[in-house]
Scaffold this motif. Structure first.
Motif, mmCIF file in Angstrom:
data_model
loop_
_atom_site.group_PDB
_atom_site.id
_atom_site.type_symbol
_atom_site.label_atom_id
_atom_site.label_comp_id
_atom_site.label_asym_id
_atom_site.label_seq_id
_atom_site.Cartn_x
_atom_site.Cartn_y
_atom_site.Cartn_z
ATOM 1 N N ASN A 53 0.840 -1.196 0.000
ATOM 2 C CA ASN A 53 0.000 0.000 0.000
ATOM 3 C C ASN A 53 0.875 1.246 0.000
ATOM 4 O OD1 ASN A 53 -2.264 -1.598 0.122
ATOM 5 N ND2 ASN A 53 -2.323 -1.596 2.330
ATOM 6 N N LEU A 60 -3.645 2.654 -1.182
ATOM 7 C CA LEU A 60 -3.985 1.528 -2.051
ATOM 8 C C LEU A 60 -2.716 1.011 -2.703
ATOM 9 C CD1 LEU A 60 -7.018 3.083 -3.933
ATOM 10 C CD2 LEU A 60 -7.129 1.374 -2.145
ATOM 11 N N ARG A 64 -4.408 -1.828 -7.485
ATOM 12 C CA ARG A 64 -5.782 -1.467 -7.113
ATOM 13 C C ARG A 64 -6.103 -0.022 -7.478
ATOM 14 N NH1 ARG A 64 -6.773 -2.996 -1.082
ATOM 15 N NH2 ARG A 64 -4.608 -2.381 -0.971
#
Length: 69
Positions: A53, A60, A64
């Motif tokens: 992330n 994110l 993603r």
């Protein structure tokens, strides 16, 4: 890119390379440049993009984030 001297200019890139060195490259000796490139590519494509992330894009993963936008 922003004006010369703006320290926010490449903060995300500097952070990424710092993490790459700490996690993957530090204290590792690669016999050839090709093996080094392959190892770093595997790290980026296998871990950083699909799973890690990033704070700069709303916490994110890169994959993603791209699918969402």
């Amino acid at each position: 890119m922003s004006k010369k001297g703006n320290y926010h200019d490449n903060a995300a890139t500097a952070s990424f390379f710092s993490l790459l060195i700490k996690v993957r490259v530090k204290r590792k000796i690669y016999p050839t440049r090709a093996l080094a490139r392959a190892d770093i590519f595997d790290y980026i494509e296998g871990f950083c993009n699909p799973r890690r992330n990033h704070g700069a894009n709303g916490v994110l993963s890169s994959v993603r984030y791209e699918k969402q936008y």
